[in-house]
Structures are given as structure tokens and as C-alpha cells.
Scaffold this active site. Structure first.
Site, PDB file in Angstrom:
ATOM      1  N   LYS A   1       0.857  -1.289  -0.107  1.00 57.58           N
ATOM      2  CA  LYS A   1      -0.078   0.001  -0.109  1.00 57.58           C
ATOM      3  C   LYS A   1       1.010   1.252   0.025  1.00 57.58           C
ATOM      4  CE  LYS A   1      -3.758   1.776   2.687  1.00 57.58           C
ATOM      5  NZ  LYS A   1      -4.932   1.686   3.784  1.00 57.58           N
TER       6      LYS A   1
ATOM      7  N   SER B   1      -9.639   2.087   2.653  1.00 59.44           N
ATOM      8  CA  SER B   1      -8.604   2.571   1.854  1.00 59.44           C
ATOM      9  C   SER B   1      -7.678   1.718   1.148  1.00 59.44           C
ATOM     10  CB  SER B   1      -7.982   3.708   2.817  1.00 59.44           C
ATOM     11  OG  SER B   1      -7.389   2.993   3.746  1.00 59.44           O
TER      12      SER B   1
ATOM     13  N   SER C   1     -10.043  -0.576   6.704  1.00 57.84           N
ATOM     14  CA  SER C   1      -9.590  -0.672   5.599  1.00 57.84           C
ATOM     15  C   SER C   1      -8.666  -1.722   5.195  1.00 57.84           C
ATOM     16  CB  SER C   1      -8.432   0.699   5.623  1.00 57.84           C
ATOM     17  OG  SER C   1      -9.296   1.852   5.308  1.00 57.84           O
TER      18      SER C   1
HETATM   19  N1  GLN Z   1     -13.407   4.359   6.357  1.00 56.91           N
HETATM   20  C1  GLN Z   1     -12.767   4.644   7.144  1.00 56.91           C
HETATM   21  C2  GLN Z   1     -12.186   6.022   7.478  1.00 56.91           C
HETATM   22  O1  GLN Z   1     -12.488   6.803   6.383  1.00 56.91           O
HETATM   23  C3  GLN Z   1     -11.472   3.779   7.706  1.00 56.91           C
HETATM   24  C4  GLN Z   1     -10.355   4.001   7.006  1.00 56.91           C
HETATM   25  C5  GLN Z   1      -9.104   3.256   7.267  1.00 56.91           C
HETATM   26  O2  GLN Z   1      -9.362   2.276   7.964  1.00 56.91           O
HETATM   27  N2  GLN Z   1      -7.964   3.783   6.821  1.00 56.91           N
HETATM   28  O3  GLN Z   1     -11.642   6.676   8.329  1.00 56.91           O
END
Ligand code: GLN
Length: 483
Positions: A76, A151, A175
Site C-alpha cells: 500500500k 482505503s 481498511s
Molecule cells: N473508512 C474509514 C475512514 O475513512 C476507515 C479508513 C481506514 O481504515 N483507513 O476513516
């Protein structure tokens, strides 16, 4: 060759059926051919990959072994990689080449993993759809009109489309687990502190945790083994021995107590997903598990608490991007204030700016007690709920997401409707617990995930249960048409 799992690759390399160089070149060609449809990579590091593959082959020729030695993976794009652009999906870091490797990157490289490139992601890991990336949205290989989740959406799409056998991700509020669910993968968010955050660009430091995305639990075990462990460079890393995850996959589930919280089946859950989750519960019962209804009474407060705490930490973490020390700088600033303002306004996209504003507001004098402190108290109550539940059960089970993957753009005008998709995943981050999502079936051709949560440092238990489930089901073996 692209259909092979990490475990099969390890066997193939050991038996000299193919070399890491051949495998790496095959996957690079496949990425060049198919990734234009998906947009799952931000940066490909072809030359570096071939070099690493050759080095891995040489190590094997010298008698070295190891499940990751010569295994192709992706990172990532928020794990710093020496000399390679590390963008975090943001214009702010479009020109940033990391001056060092994140611990996760250097540990996996030392184990012989071959990194093919950096995967697309929501900007600064903020999102559940991979639509907020400066580099454009990622498409779901199961249906190119739909999001892959976020994400870590680039990692998920690449693995689901068989461009990579496995990839790293990070999970702040879901995510890893949520994109795994939406693309038919297995993804594990470790206990907070299990995997080093050093060199992992911070979103919300008390919640962020790196982990593996792969097709099977067996492969998650292999990748996690290479990632986990104490790191003196990360003050929140925990000095706990790392068990042999692959050696513990075959424990019997006889008598395993599985707690099913009623709050996980509340209004808002797609009934077709509820049905698939009940089918997976029956499957686990056949393997000897005992189901107990439980309650997590404070769960309904998790989303509001998370969406105060995460932006608060983000607003503080992202203050370092000031146009002076890192990343984007505006043209011809009038003065220092203009430099700060325009660099940040140009460098950050709308979702990141929204979170910074919300976070700065929640932390400001007068509102700190009303919002931030309240949210921290809720966090403690949620943790206590889990502790109570784990007195009675070994594992907690529920859906990973309330809905299957939505259409690209469908939630753009309503950020809160996207935040609500995190309802089942964020509790584990607030409590710091490990969680795993694994394939549980399909709704209208789109994958659905079942989520397992365990007590602190019981990643091995999650992997054991998921592996036994996968020996008796075949959802995880399905691949998307065209890939
Ligand atoms: N959807 C969540 C957010 O936008 C989690 C994102 C994540 O785990 N990086 O904060």
C-alpha cells in the site's frame, strides 16, 4: 502461474518448478495488460522487482528456504520505500521519495519478498471506497462499475484480480477487512502494536495498524509472519513473542465458543448478507463450534466516536505537511502564511480537508470536553463491552459490511452514508483488537465477507478458524470473470 497462492508459490519455488524471476516477470506482464482496467497501482517498480527476484533465486540456490523467499507482493502506498515515490494517494506527496524503508517493508524484503510496486489507496487512508485517491478511483474486478472498498482498495483489487498473490494494507477503521470483504479476499487487521507503524504514514496513530490481504487465511498467516514483531523504533509496538502462525492453522474447532452480537444484525444490514452470515455460522457449527448470542451494548456509539477521534488525530498528524518540510509547495508564495495556506489547499483533496477541519474543531478549546473527551470515554466503554464478551466466548462473529460494493460515485454527495459502511469494523480499531474478514458468498455477483474478532494477540486463533472454514467452503477460490 497467476492463480497460485503464496503457499503454492513457496512449494513451487522450493521444488524448482519455476523461479522467482519467471514468476515476477509473468505478473509484471499481467499487470501491464490488465491494470489499466483497474488502476490498482500508483507506482510500479519493475527493475527493482526483477533485481529482488534474482537475489531471492540466488538465496534459494544457496540452500536458503522460507515461505516468503521469492514471493511477489505489493505495498500500500503509505509504507515508505527507500528511493521510491510514497504518495499516500495524495497530491501532497506526489513528489515525495521516501528516504528510508518502513519496518514492514524492510522486514518483508529481508524475508525475501519481492515488491512489484505501490498500490493505490484513498488519500491519506481516509475512505471506504478508494475514490478519494489523487490518482483516480480503483475499480472492483468483480464489477468494474463498483468500488473495491477502501482505503486499501488498490491492494485488494490487485490481489482479487490475480495481479499479485498478496499485498500489505492498513486498517484504521476497517481498511483491510472492508476491501477484503468487497473483493472476495481474506484480510487481517492485527492487534494494535503487533505490526510496527514505523515508516507507515500516519492517519490516526492510535488506530492505524498494518496487516495482510490475500486470498486465503493460510496466505495471511505467511504474510503476517513476515510483518509482525516488536520494533524499538515504534513506541507503541508491543514486545510479545510472535507465534508460528502457519503451524497453528489446523487446530480443531470442537467446542470453540463463537459469540454473535445482536447489534451486528440490526436495521441497516442487507438481509441477503444476514442470510449468508447465518450460513457461515452453520458451517462453523458443523465443525464443532458452539454459538452463543451476545451483546455489545455500546456499539451504536462507535461511528460518532470514531469520526471524532480519527479526524482529531489526523488533523494533528497532517499538520506536518506545511509546504516547507514535505511534499507539495505552492508557486510564488507572498509570505509564510500564504505558503502554508495555498500549499495545503492545493495539496490536500476535499475529504482530507473535511477531516482536518472536523478534527481541529473537535480539539479546539471549548469543544474538546464536549467532543474529544466524550469520544474517548465511549472508546473505553466499547473496549469494556468486548472484555465482558470475551469472558464468555473465544471469538466474535458478524458481517464485515452492511452492504456489498456500491457503484462508483454513488455516495459522493453524502459522506455520512459512506461513514456508515464502517459500522461493523471500527469497533475493533477503537478497542485495539484483531479482526479478520473472509469470503462468505455473493449477492448479485458481488462478494460478501464474514468478520471474526478475537482477544488481544489471538491472530493465530482467527487464522485457525478461517483456515478450517476455508477447508470446508469454496467461496475464497472463486475468481472474477475476465481476470
Ligand atoms: N473508512 C474509514 C475512514 O475513512 C476507515 C479508513 C481506514 O481504515 N483507513 O476513516
Amino acid at each position: 502461474m497467476h492463480q497460485l497462492t503464496l503457499a503454492e508459490i513457496a512449494r513451487g519455488l522450493a521444488d524448482k518448478k519455476f523461479s522467482s524471476e519467471e514468476l515476477t516477470k509473468t505478473l509484471l506482464a499481467r499487470i501491464a495488460q490488465l491494470d489499466p482496467q483497474l488502476n490498482s497501482f500508483i507506482t510500479l517498480t519493475e527493475d527493482l522487482a526483477v533485481e529482488q527476484a534474482k537475489a531471492a533465486d540466488a538465496r534459494r540456490a544457496n540452500g536458503e528456504t522460507g515461505a516468503l523467499l521469492g514471493a511477489p507482493i505489493g505495498h500500500k502506498d503509505l509504507f515508505c520505500t527507500l528511493g521510491v515515490r510514497t504518495s499516500c494517494g495524495s497530491r501532497m506527496l506526489d513528489n515525495f521519495k521516501a528516504p528510508y524503508d518502513a519496518t514492514v517493508v524492510s522486514k518483508l524484503a529481508a524475508a525475501g519478498a519481492v515488491s512489484l510496486g505501490k498500490t493505490n489507496m484513498d488519500e491519506f487512508a481516509m475512505g471506504s471506497a478508494n475514490e478519494s485517491s489523487y490518482y483516480g478511483p480503483v475499480k472492483n474486478p468483480w464489477n468494474l462499475d463498483h468500488v473495491p472498498g477502501g482505503s486499501s482498495g488498490g491492494s485488494a483489487a490487485a490481489v482479487a484480480a490475480r495481479l499479485l498473490p498478496a499485498a500489505t494494507g492498513t486498517d484504521t477503521g476497517g481498511s483491510i477487512r472492508q476491501p477484503a470483504a468487497l473483493t472476495n479476499l481474506t484480510g487481517l487487521k492485527p492487534t494494535y502494536g503487533r505490526v510496527s507503524r514505523w515508516g507507515m504514514i500516519a492517519y490516526a496513530s492510535s488506530l492505524d495498524q498494518g496487516g495482510p490481504l490475500a486470498r486465503t487465511a493460510e496466505d495471511c498467516a505467511i504474510l503476517l509472519q513476515g510483518m509482525a514483531g516488536f520494533d524499538p523504533q515504534d513506541s507503541t509496538s508491543i514486545d510479545e513473542p510472535v507465534p508460528d502462525y502457519s503451524a497453528n492453522l489446523n487446530g480443531s474447532l470442537q467446542g470453540l465458543r463463537i459469540g454473535v452480537p445482536k447489534e451486528f444484525f440490526s436495521e441497516g444490514l442487507d438481509p441477503r448478507i444476514a442470510e449468508l452470515i447465518h450460513t457461515s455460522i452453520k458451517e462453523l457449527e458443523k465443525l464443532g463450534a458452539v454459538i452463543k448470542p451476545i451483546s455489545l451494548p455500546n456499539m451504536q456509539h462507535a461511528i460518532p466516536a470514531y469520526y471524532v477521534i480519527a479526524p482529531a488525530e489526523a488533523s494533528s498528524n497532517l499538520s506536518r505537511f506545511d509546504g516547507v518540510r514535505f511534499g507539495h509547495r505552492c508557486e510564488d508564495p507572498k509570505d509564510l502564511t500564504d505558503l502554508y495556506k495555498r500549499s495545503r489547499a492545493e495539496g490536500f483533496g476535499p475529504e482530507v480537508q473535511r477531516r482536518i477541519l472536523v478534527g481541529a474543531y473537535a480539539l479546539s478549546a471549548g469543544y474538546y470536553d464536549a467532543y474529544y473527551l466524550q469520544a474517548q470515554k465511549i472508546r473505553r466503554l466499547i473496549k469494556n463491552d468486548f472484555m465482558t464478551a470475551f469472558n464468555e466466548v473465544d471469538i466474535i462473529l458478524g458481517p464485515t459490511t452492511p452492504n456489498p460494493a456500491w457503484k462508483i460515485g454513488a455516495k459522493n454527495s453524502d459522506p455520512v452514508s459512506a461513514y456508515l459502511e464502517d459500522v461493523y469494523t471500527i469497533t475493533a480499531n477503537l478497542a485495539g483488537l484483531p479482526g479478520l474478514s473472509m469470503p462468505a458468498g455473493f449477492v448479485e455477483g458481488l462478494p460478501v465477507g464474514v468478520q471474526l474478532l478475537a482477544p488481544y494477540f489471538q491472530e493465530g486463533r482467527l487464522l485457525n478458524v478461517a483456515h478450517q472454514y476455508q477447508l470446508n467452503t469454496d467461496w475464497h477460490t472463486r475468481s472474477p470473470a475476465g481476470f
